[in-house]
Structure formats: structure tokens, C-alpha cells
Design an enzyme around this catalytic site. Structure first.
Site, PDB file in Angstrom:
ATOM      1  N   ARG A 110       0.854  -1.190   0.000  1.00  0.00           N
ATOM      2  CA  ARG A 110       0.000   0.000   0.000  1.00  0.00           C
ATOM      3  C   ARG A 110       0.890   1.240   0.000  1.00  0.00           C
ATOM      4  NH1 ARG A 110      -3.657  -2.606  -1.422  1.00  0.00           N
ATOM      5  NH2 ARG A 110      -5.650  -2.990  -0.413  1.00  0.00           N
ATOM      6  N   HIS A 138      -1.342   0.791  -9.465  1.00  0.00           N
ATOM      7  CA  HIS A 138      -2.022  -0.077  -8.489  1.00  0.00           C
ATOM      8  C   HIS A 138      -2.785  -1.208  -9.184  1.00  0.00           C
ATOM      9  CE1 HIS A 138      -3.943  -0.295  -4.235  1.00  0.00           C
ATOM     10  NE2 HIS A 138      -3.835  -1.502  -4.779  1.00  0.00           N
TER      11      HIS A 138
HETATM   12  N1  LIG Z   1      -1.005  -3.827  -5.168  1.00  0.00           N
HETATM   13  C1  LIG Z   1      -2.007  -4.684  -5.263  1.00  0.00           C
HETATM   14  O1  LIG Z   1      -2.608  -4.841  -6.336  1.00  0.00           O
HETATM   15  C2  LIG Z   1      -2.365  -5.515  -4.062  1.00  0.00           C
HETATM   16  C3  LIG Z   1      -3.205  -6.621  -4.256  1.00  0.00           C
HETATM   17  C4  LIG Z   1      -3.494  -7.431  -3.163  1.00  0.00           C
HETATM   18  C5  LIG Z   1      -2.971  -7.134  -1.915  1.00  0.00           C
HETATM   19  N2  LIG Z   1      -2.169  -6.045  -1.743  1.00  0.00           N
HETATM   20  C6  LIG Z   1      -1.603  -5.739  -0.404  1.00  0.00           C
HETATM   21  O2  LIG Z   1      -0.856  -6.864   0.054  1.00  0.00           O
HETATM   22  C7  LIG Z   1      -1.058  -6.991   1.460  1.00  0.00           C
HETATM   23  C8  LIG Z   1      -0.707  -8.386   1.931  1.00  0.00           C
HETATM   24  O3  LIG Z   1      -1.681  -9.329   1.503  1.00  0.00           O
HETATM   25  P1  LIG Z   1      -1.700 -10.837   2.070  1.00  0.00           P
HETATM   26  O4  LIG Z   1      -2.904 -11.491   1.528  1.00  0.00           O
HETATM   27  O5  LIG Z   1      -0.380 -11.489   1.870  1.00  0.00           O
HETATM   28  O6  LIG Z   1      -1.891 -10.523   3.638  1.00  0.00           O
HETATM   29  P2  LIG Z   1      -1.670 -11.525   4.863  1.00  0.00           P
HETATM   30  O7  LIG Z   1      -1.832 -12.938   4.444  1.00  0.00           O
HETATM   31  O8  LIG Z   1      -2.507 -11.005   5.969  1.00  0.00           O
HETATM   32  O9  LIG Z   1      -0.123 -11.324   5.236  1.00  0.00           O
HETATM   33  C9  LIG Z   1       0.366 -10.182   5.837  1.00  0.00           C
HETATM   34  C10 LIG Z   1       1.807 -10.457   6.279  1.00  0.00           C
HETATM   35  O10 LIG Z   1       2.362  -9.249   6.826  1.00  0.00           O
HETATM   36  C11 LIG Z   1       2.900  -9.541   8.100  1.00  0.00           C
HETATM   37  N3  LIG Z   1       2.794  -8.376   8.988  1.00  0.00           N
HETATM   38  C12 LIG Z   1       1.681  -7.664   9.304  1.00  0.00           C
HETATM   39  N4  LIG Z   1       1.986  -6.678  10.190  1.00  0.00           N
HETATM   40  C13 LIG Z   1       3.310  -6.778  10.417  1.00  0.00           C
HETATM   41  C14 LIG Z   1       4.222  -6.077  11.242  1.00  0.00           C
HETATM   42  N5  LIG Z   1       3.823  -5.048  12.020  1.00  0.00           N
HETATM   43  N6  LIG Z   1       5.527  -6.469  11.263  1.00  0.00           N
HETATM   44  C15 LIG Z   1       5.935  -7.513  10.509  1.00  0.00           C
HETATM   45  N7  LIG Z   1       5.121  -8.242   9.698  1.00  0.00           N
HETATM   46  C16 LIG Z   1       3.828  -7.865   9.669  1.00  0.00           C
HETATM   47  C17 LIG Z   1       2.075 -10.684   8.629  1.00  0.00           C
HETATM   48  O11 LIG Z   1       2.782 -11.337   9.675  1.00  0.00           O
HETATM   49  P3  LIG Z   1       2.179 -12.674  10.380  1.00  0.00           P
HETATM   50  O12 LIG Z   1       2.305 -13.752   9.322  1.00  0.00           O
HETATM   51  O13 LIG Z   1       3.061 -12.896  11.527  1.00  0.00           O
HETATM   52  O14 LIG Z   1       0.737 -12.351  10.715  1.00  0.00           O
HETATM   53  C18 LIG Z   1       1.902 -11.521   7.363  1.00  0.00           C
HETATM   54  O15 LIG Z   1       3.040 -12.329   7.152  1.00  0.00           O
HETATM   55  C19 LIG Z   1      -2.535  -6.595   1.622  1.00  0.00           C
HETATM   56  O16 LIG Z   1      -2.810  -6.171   2.946  1.00  0.00           O
HETATM   57  C20 LIG Z   1      -2.695  -5.460   0.621  1.00  0.00           C
HETATM   58  O17 LIG Z   1      -2.449  -4.216   1.241  1.00  0.00           O
HETATM   59  C21 LIG Z   1      -1.859  -5.231  -2.805  1.00  0.00           C
END
Ligand SMILES: NC(=O)c1ccc[n+]([C@@H]2O[C@H](COP(=O)([O-])OP(=O)(O)OC[C@H]3O[C@@H](n4cnc5c(N)ncnc54)[C@H](OP(=O)(O)O)[C@@H]3O)[C@@H](O)[C@H]2O)c1
Length: 320
Positions: free
Chosen positions: A235, A283
Site C-alpha cells: 500500500r 495499483h
Molecule cells: N497492489 C495490489 O494490487 C495488491 C493486491 C493485493 C494485496 N495487496 C496488499 O498486500 C497486502 C498483503 O496481503 P496478504 O494477503 O499477503 O496478507 P496476509 O496474508 O494477511 O499477510 C500479511 C503479512 O504481513 C505480516 N505483517 C503484518 N503486520 C506486520 C508487522 N507489524 N511487522 C511484521 N510483519 C507484519 C504478517 O505477519 P504474520 O504472518 O506474523 O501475521 C503476514 O506475514 C494486503 O494487505 C494489501 O495491502 C496489494
């Protein structure tokens, strides 16, 4: 038995994400259920489910009998900012279509920087036949911030290509072939290994502006690539944009691929548009197909109504 209606509140997204397209998909997979667009005349009390993308603050609070909110994307930061968000389970998207598309984006951009594409395209434009030494993938360590659904998949594919991969998350993990670091205490050690930093974190109060000067200065500069590279597809709020520009200009960073920005669409006056070291995309790293997501939501509703558990429910305290 009354079948609760599904309200569809979609604002923004690409043309692939038009409200009409979403309605057509949901009508097909939720055959017995009324699927309502915001302009439909309906008693708000009949709405039991909402499928949303960037709903307006307060829009969801209008439904007194809401049971579940389905966010049509993976990141829920926009929803979490709505103080009036009803206190019902909030489900986010985690489907293989989205994961695969994000892995394509990450792999494309890691390879682009590793294979010196910015230099090669510039040479082509100038008709310069000037090959440079090309190192092997194994000489580069890719560090992935956020080892969740998206990060873990990208890590696996990059490791298969031959990169050394390290990961950083909130909680400790064990992933085959990936050295994992966790928590603030291990951030420095993670950065010291990393030549290409890929950010796939959610935007939360803990992660806002985490991509800043201190983090860039902590990255490893000892690979054949020299200055490290940033790739952010999480983001825009994760990045301090003034720090990125300063780091690119003073050589702390060698290049950056950015899919997300603090203000979107990116304003015309932004220096990122023309920066020679920046590759930017609007994006759309993972512009998932409504077909896949509508099926995922319909299956979750069916399971929920049969007394089963919802999947990928957001932990509101953590913010993701
Ligand atoms: N650009 C785009 O088109 C697009 C598309 C889709 C998603 N996204 C972004 O990608 C993000 C991730 O998606 P996802 O499905 O992979 O999410 P997810 O499965 O919830 O994974 C989030 C990861 O970030 C880690 N994390 C969260 N807070 C943290 C912190 N304070 N310190 C260290 N690590 C932290 C989590 O740790 P834990 O494993 O320990 O919980 C987890 O490994 C979304 O939230 C979204 O903003 C962007």
C-alpha cells in the site's frame, strides 16, 4: 425461511471491476439471493451480507442486520479507517487467482532489476551495444516483508528461480528454503541480508511509513548489483515518498518499482512519473477477476449459513 440480501458496494477499481460486472457474477453464484446495487430500493433490514470495495464511510452502518462483510480485495486498511464499521466478521480475499497475479508482478520486477533491464533499455534507445557483466540469481538475496498469503507464494517462486530468499513477518515462521526473521528486533538482521526488498505488508498503524530512510540505509549493498532496490506492491501508506526520492537521488537505493502511492491516482506533478530510476504501475499488481472472488464469497456464505466457520477473517486488533 427469509434469504437475506447481499448488498454490493463497489467504488473505484478498473473497468473489470464495474458494479454491473460484479452484479452479473454474484447473480450467477448466489442464485436464490437478492444482490443489490446501492441505488436499489430495499429495506436495509433485509441485508445480511455486504460485498464491498472502498465503501464510503458510514455506508455499511446503514444495515442493522448485517452478518458478515466481505472485502473484495486482500487489504482492509480503507475499511479499518471507518469508525462506524459494524462489529460483524470482516472477511478478506485470499484466492489463488490473486496470489498468482501478485507473484507474477513480484517475479517480473525482481527479474527486471536483477537482469539490469533499466540499463539495457536505455542502451537500446541510445543504440549502444554495451553488454555488462550479468551475475547469477544466486548472487542476489530477495527480502520479502510480509510472509502472508502473497509473500509466501512469491518467496517460493523466487527461490525456485534460484534467488536466495529471506522473509520478515510479525510472528516467527518456518518456510522451506527461506530464512525467516520476525518482529521489530529482527528487522535489522533481515535488512542486512537483503539486496532487493519486496514489500507485501498490510497497511496498519504499526506498518505506516515503514519503508523509510532508516530501512533503506540498513539494506545490504554487497551484492554484484551494488545499491539495493525497493519493490512496493503493498500500500502507498507503507512508504515515505520523500525518503524514497532522497534515497534514489543520493544512491542509497539503486532503483524502485512502485505499484502503490500515498495519493492515488498519482498526481501529475509527482516526481515519480519521470524519475529515471523508478518503474511505476497504477495499483494493478494483482487485478483479480470478479469470477473467482464472487465464487469465494458465495461459498463462504453457504458454509456460514450451514454453521461452518468463515475463512480469512480479519483480526480487528491487529488491523489485518
Ligand atoms: N497492489 C495490489 O494490487 C495488491 C493486491 C493485493 C494485496 N495487496 C496488499 O498486500 C497486502 C498483503 O496481503 P496478504 O494477503 O499477503 O496478507 P496476509 O496474508 O494477511 O499477510 C500479511 C503479512 O504481513 C505480516 N505483517 C503484518 N503486520 C506486520 C508487522 N507489524 N511487522 C511484521 N510483519 C507484519 C504478517 O505477519 P504474520 O504472518 O506474523 O501475521 C503476514 O506475514 C494486503 O494487505 C494489501 O495491502 C496489494
Amino acid at each position: 425461511m427469509t434469504i437475506g440480501a447481499l448488498a454490493l458496494l463497489v467504488h473505484g477499481g478498473t473497468e473489470n471491476w464495474s458494479s454491473a460486472r460484479w452484479k452479473a457474477r454474484f447473480d450467477e453464484v448466489c442464485r436464490d439471493r437478492r444482490v443489490l446495487l446501492p441505488d436499489a430500493t430495499v429495506d436495509p433490514a433485509e441485508v445480511h451480507y455486504a460485498a464491498v470495495w472502498k465503501p464510503r464511510p458510514g455506508e455499511l452502518a446503514a444495515f442493522p442486520n448485517l452478518r458478515v462483510i466481505f472485502n473484495l480485495g486482500a487489504g482492509v486498511d480503507a475499511l479499518m479507517a471507518d469508525a462506524s464499521l459494524p462489529n460483524v466478521p470482516l472477511v478478506r480475499v485470499a484466492v489463488s487467482d490473486l496470489t498468482g497475479r501478485m507473484t507474477e508482478y513480484v517475479t517480473l520486477h525482481v527479474l527486471m532489476h536483477h537482469r539490469q533491464e533499466l540499463y539495457l533499455r536505455e542502451s537500446q534507445r541510445e543504440k549502444r551495444w554495451a553488454p555488462r557483466y550479468q551475475w547469477a540469481a544466486g548472487a542476489i538475496t530477495v527480502g520479502i516483508m510480509g510472509m502472508g498469503t502473497l509473500g509466501a507464494n512469491a518467496a517460493e517462486v523466487l527461490a525456485r528461480i534460484g534467488f536466495r530468499v529471506v522473509g520478515w513477518s510479525r510472528s516467527a515462521k518456518q518456510v522451506d528454503g527461506v530464512e525467516c526473521f520476525a518482529g521489530k528486533e529482527q528487522l535489522g538482521a533481515f535488512l542486512r541480508e537483503t539486496n532487493i526488498l519486496v514489500c507485501l505488508l498490510p497497511l496498519t498503524p504499526d506498518t505506516r511509513h515503514i519503508l523509510n530512510r532508516d530501512v533503506f540505509a540498513g539494506l545490504n549493498r554487497n551484492s554484484p548489483m551494488g545499491a539495493p532496490v525497493l519493490i512496493n506492491a503493498g500500500r502507498g501508506g507503507l512508504q515515505d515518498e520523500a525518503d524514497i526520492l532522497r534515497a534514489l537521488d543520493d544512491g542509497t537505493l539503486g532503483a524502485a518499482s512502485l505499484d502503490v502511492f500515498e495519493t492515488e491516482p498519482l498526481p501529475q506533478v509527482s516526481p515519480f512519473w519521470n524519475h529515471p530510476k523508478v518503474v511505476l504501475t497504477p495499483h494493478n499488481a494483482a487485478d483479480t477477476d470478479p469470477d473467482e472472488i464472487s465464487k469465494y464469497v458465495a461459498q463462504q456464505i453457504e458454509r456460514f449459513e450451514a454453521g461452518g466457520a468463515l475463512e480469512n477473517v480479519v483480526d480487528r486488533r491487529r488491523g489485518y
